[in-house]
Design an enzyme around this catalytic site. Structure first.
Site, mmCIF file in Angstrom:
data_model
loop_
_atom_site.group_PDB
_atom_site.id
_atom_site.type_symbol
_atom_site.label_atom_id
_atom_site.label_comp_id
_atom_site.label_asym_id
_atom_site.label_seq_id
_atom_site.Cartn_x
_atom_site.Cartn_y
_atom_site.Cartn_z
ATOM 1 N N LYS A 159 0.856 -1.201 0.070
ATOM 2 C CA LYS A 159 0.104 0.075 -0.093
ATOM 3 C C LYS A 159 0.897 1.152 -0.009
ATOM 4 O O LYS A 159 1.921 1.411 0.622
ATOM 5 C CB LYS A 159 -0.972 -0.028 1.218
ATOM 6 C CG LYS A 159 -1.925 1.047 1.486
ATOM 7 C CD LYS A 159 -2.814 0.824 2.485
ATOM 8 C CE LYS A 159 -4.006 1.668 2.521
ATOM 9 N NZ LYS A 159 -4.957 1.312 3.723
ATOM 10 N N LEU B 135 -6.685 8.312 3.552
ATOM 11 C CA LEU B 135 -6.896 6.955 4.025
ATOM 12 C C LEU B 135 -8.284 6.498 4.532
ATOM 13 O O LEU B 135 -8.579 5.380 4.736
ATOM 14 C CB LEU B 135 -5.789 6.415 4.725
ATOM 15 C CG LEU B 135 -4.460 6.519 4.180
ATOM 16 C CD1 LEU B 135 -3.429 5.760 5.080
ATOM 17 C CD2 LEU B 135 -4.126 5.826 2.792
ATOM 18 N N SER C 107 -9.642 1.368 2.509
ATOM 19 C CA SER C 107 -8.564 2.531 1.755
ATOM 20 C C SER C 107 -7.562 1.514 1.024
ATOM 21 O O SER C 107 -6.839 1.838 0.216
ATOM 22 C CB SER C 107 -7.927 3.085 2.705
ATOM 23 O OG SER C 107 -7.254 2.722 3.724
ATOM 24 N N ILE D 170 -8.089 0.657 9.738
ATOM 25 C CA ILE D 170 -8.265 1.360 10.721
ATOM 26 C C ILE D 170 -9.732 1.252 10.802
ATOM 27 O O ILE D 170 -10.015 1.152 12.057
ATOM 28 C CB ILE D 170 -7.904 2.811 10.503
ATOM 29 C CG1 ILE D 170 -7.650 3.534 11.877
ATOM 30 C CG2 ILE D 170 -8.669 3.333 9.548
ATOM 31 C CD1 ILE D 170 -7.317 4.953 11.744
ATOM 32 N N GLY D 171 -10.461 1.046 9.801
ATOM 33 C CA GLY D 171 -11.964 0.749 10.096
ATOM 34 C C GLY D 171 -12.489 -0.206 9.271
ATOM 35 O O GLY D 171 -13.652 -0.379 8.881
ATOM 36 N N GLY D 172 -11.491 -0.879 8.595
ATOM 37 C CA GLY D 172 -12.111 -1.985 7.450
ATOM 38 C C GLY D 172 -11.182 -2.167 6.140
ATOM 39 O O GLY D 172 -11.567 -2.493 5.224
ATOM 40 N N SER D 173 -10.160 -1.223 6.031
ATOM 41 C CA SER D 173 -9.310 -0.787 4.946
ATOM 42 C C SER D 173 -8.676 -2.131 4.295
ATOM 43 O O SER D 173 -8.133 -2.116 3.189
ATOM 44 C CB SER D 173 -8.345 0.182 5.137
ATOM 45 O OG SER D 173 -9.209 1.472 5.087
#
EC number: 3.5.1.4
Lengths: 560, 560
Positions: free
Chosen positions: B130, B179, B205, B226-229
């Site tokens: 990434k 992101l 992201s 961080i939340g599903g990336s």
């Protein structure tokens, strides 16, 4: 009296009433007696068997309890009597609940009699707890008048675990209001003093534990450490104390200051008169998988492999590094002598000892203070305003009265969340830099490994006169770095060998004033200790290496 | 053009120029072709041997590389060509550095030839990263125009570790600016689309990774979550992806949004076409003791014991629980069918499957958003103001132009540090509550253990049309709770069985509109997946249980 002073006086009176009359001493030493450490043995309250119990090493105590040779009722009674003596000498207790503890001890005895089996690895052992650790049905006012009368509805997770392991929580111990001082005084219970010299502080914030365990009023205590609060009282009172890393011991269900402050959190840790006590506590708690009871506990089993020092050449020919000073404030002569004693003992035991080069210790500690200070004042005030009690702004005894009528703060102005993020980023960078610094020592140890552990002062002095313990840098630095650190007692201030000594170059004015303020008479009989500092989440290895240091010291003393 | 658009255009042109001319395709499918997933196989750029390489399972790939049967140069060339095809189809790449990667591959071949030994467990394997993961000498502009031209002076810690393990970092992949979106678009590189249906998003992201790995343009990718990336692109693109817990994989040395935001931090995790890829990555990284390179990594060895499911009855007769919906937004028919497929497969394999009762998922996600929002706007703005580039406020394609001239924000007004502490306290309480909730399932599983793992949707839908992926609750909830979660592909949207279905009761208006917006044509060919959710720091067990689910699915398909 204002309302809060009435509430505080009521609580103190209730505490006094909770002491069994027969345990109140009429032969207390006069106020002029500074060193009360030997008074309990001769005061006549404990029987010979009880004196044998309270003097026993933790291993022996646990073994005799597990085998039913000593009943938990007798052991708990012995320590309770001793704790009440300690209370009368140093004012170290908060909650006193004799009947409840003895009833629990009797239950354990009954269980052992019936089943032939101890209930767990701490079967029958009385354990003292810092006031903030909730016990269902008792208060945890934590030195705040505002929290008097708030009864805990549940045990802290740790208390559940200790009870399931067979321990008997039997007293709670004194703290400074807010917990954010390295001395122990509050408006509710007053001040805890140092058993070796009552004109000195017992340290803080787990200062009640320090004084109590030191007087053998408890075989094992639990304190908390956010910036040195287990280690400072341990060192000042001459006992062992471990600061574990974040998330090794469950904190859930305790009350606390600055809740939600996650940048450099407080951790719970044990205090004991021997290293076996420290190890038994850690292993007993971790072995029940506390991560299934507190989500902040790290899923990491107790590792016998790490305890065998697999990452440190199995303990042969270690390389220790001594932090003689932090580049900002040179420790007083007794501390420097203590470090020298450890160095000699380790070398005699076949280990290598080099100097530790401190890296940005002042900057690290300043960052730490900024993290806490980003909202601490608002936090303290939110509690104190409930009764209008003043926030304590000085630990100097004669200044308390003056402050009592004024609401005052410590800490910075409240920062923004964005500012806090920037300080947290700084913290991360400092931690990365320090890790590289430590790893780079592989070049100079001669062992093929980086330095195995640092030997560091706990403070630039022994226990200080009340109100004078202001430099927490020697402990706080390891909190921000989240290194496991264990206090090992070394000796006591000696009026002859620890004489004043001239020094001509100073790091700064504070360093000069601090050095010049020293005289052996002021610090008479104060314990001298070091802390062994290891890596993050390396508690097993830190305990094992502390055993190596402790044994080296004992062998070295035996040779003298 | 304004200054920032000129800078962005320059960077994009430079990227285009970095593609070897011979790998540019003249036979690209027309824009009307939505599903490009099968185009690369037939486009003629890869030789038969190269096609064999890029189709190989990770185990075979690593084994042939280690034995020198396939050279790293050939393997890296094959994947590079495939990646460049993927770039032309989906716009998934950022940094392209063919010569450097091939030179590194040749070095590894040379090493193997000379010593007869692979350099490490990932010998010769190309790995995509990434964009935020720093490679020395390359940019990591992360979709910010403002960061174009900032060349990394050091490798991220992870890159050092992967290189030491023998891997060949060979491309960097696209992200959304900041992101903090679950789609992939920025002003520098543009939009990444879904290889199965270009009218749909690849997710975000780590959307570049999702598209690339899905097209077998990389055998192993590293994203962040961080939340599903990691999980959203994995699910949307039909591949495997792991969200490890905080501190398991070193993050040090990456660039990031919201640095210093430690409340719910981002973590790095692998994406692959098989579970072996996920496991090899995790084991290779953890085995080198990354806690000695990044102080935020948990000192916890890779545990074969936990991988053997010691805490889960060694994998026999497990009890899984399915989260059918989160009590707020019912997933679309293909997702519900996917969950049902998993249920049947697990039951056929002898496991028990019960329903998971969600606890406060909406409140948890709201808390998460408040934690980030406490200073996110200020953070984004601090970067964007360097060039005046606009903060992206919508992922809807036609809205970008309108926004391009306006500086705009997302996120709340900046909170105070004290407010942030209160939200963090709330977070802790929610984590404690959820842990008790999970532990309490011991009463209903029939295994003597709590539920072994949760099977959950990744989103209430498959990949959505661009700009429409707005509900991150099904992934974010596990980030706040810090549970390890692994995405497992299940099937694809089927025009017949996944027809619209009437429903008459709804949790709320959003739920109703979301349900009614579904039609199979819009989501044609979109992959369907589930995530297996385990406990904190239980990556080993989560991988092992995912293998059980994956094998059950494969057996069940084989039976059909």
């Amino acid at each position: 009296m204002s309302n809060w002073t009435i509430i505080a006086a009521g609580k103190k009176a209730k505490q006094q009433a909770s002491i069994p009359k027969k345990w109140l001493l009429s032969n207390l030493p006069p106020q002029s007696t500074l060193n009360v450490s030997e008074f309990p043995d001769g005061c006549g309250l404990l029987t010979d068997e009880e004196l044998q119990i309270i003097r026993a090493d933790t291993d022996i105590l646990l073994s005799k309890l597990a085998q039913g040779e000593w009943s938990s009722l007798n052991v708990t009674t012995a320590f309770y009597k001793r704790a009440i003596i300690a209370q009368q000498l140093t004012n170290c207790l908060t909650e006193i609940f004799v009947e409840r503890a003895l009833a629990r001890a009797a239950e354990l005895d009954e269980h052992l009699k019936k089943t032939g089996k101890p209930i767990g690895p701490l079967h029958g052992l009385p354990i003292s707890l810092k006031d903030q650790i909730n016990i269902k049905g008792l208060e945890s006012c934590m030195g705040y008048v505002s929290w008097i009368g708030k009864v805990a509805e549940e045990n802290a997770v740790l208390v559940d675990i200790l009870e399931a392991a067979g321990a008997v929580p039997f007293v709670k111990t004194n703290v400074p209001q807010t917990l954010m001082w390295a001395e122990t005084f509050n408006h509710v219970f007053g001040r805890t003093c140092n058993p070796y010299n009552c004109s000195l502080t017992s340290g803080g914030s787990s200062g009640g534990e320090g004084a109590l365990v030191s007087l053998r009023g408890s075989p094992l205590g639990v304190g908390s450490d956010i910036g040195g609060s287990v280690r400072i009282p341990s060192a000042f009172c001459g006992i062992y104390g471990l600061r574990p890393c974040y998330g090794r011991i469950p904190y859930a269900g305790c009350v606390n200051s600055m809740e939600g402050q996650d940048s450099v959190p407080s951790v719970l840790g044990p205090l004991s008169n021997d290293l076996a006590g420290i190890k038994h506590f850690m292993k007993a708690v971790i072995d029940v998988k506390p991560w299934l009871k507190d989500p902040l506990v790290v899923r990491k089993r107790w590792s016998e492999e790490e305890y065998s020092l697999v990452d440190h050449g199995y303990g042969k020919n270690l390389c220790f590094a001594i932090l003689w000073d932090d580049g900002d404030n040179v420790p007083h002569p007794p501390i420097l002598r203590g470090l020298g004693t450890v160095k000699k003992a380790l070398e005699a035991a076949g280990h290598r000892v080099i100097d530790w080069k401190p890296l940005k210790h002042v900057e690290i500690c300043k960052t730490l203070v900024n993290l806490w200070g980003s909202a601490s004042a608002e936090d303290y005030q939110a509690v104190a305003m409930l009764t209008g009690e003043p926030i304590i702004a000085s630990m100097v005894p004669e200044q308390h009265a003056a402050l009592a009528e004024n609401i005052s703060y410590r800490g910075n102005e409240t920062a923004s969340a964005y500012q806090l993020w920037q300080i947290q980023k700084k913290k991360r960078d400092l931690r990365e830099e320090y890790l590289r610094h430590w790893e780079a020592t592989v070049e100079i140890t001669g062992t093929g490994r980086p330095v195995d552990a640092i030997i560091s002062p706990i403070a630039p002095h022994t226990a200080t006169p009340h109100g004078m313990n202001k430099n927490g840098n020697y402990t706080m630095v390891w909190n921000l770095l989240d290194y496991a650190a264990l206090v090992i007692p070394v000796s006591k201030v000696d009026q002859v060998v620890d004489a004043r000594r001239p020094r001509h170059e100073f790091y700064n004015d504070t360093d000069r004033m601090h050095w010049e303020s020293y005289n052996p008479e002021t610090y008479k009989d104060a314990p001298v200790a070091v802390q062994l500092v290891g890596r993050t989440l390396e508690e097993e290895a830190v305990i094992a290496m502390s055993e190596i240091v402790d044994n080296a010291l004992k062998s070295s003393k035996a040779r003298l």
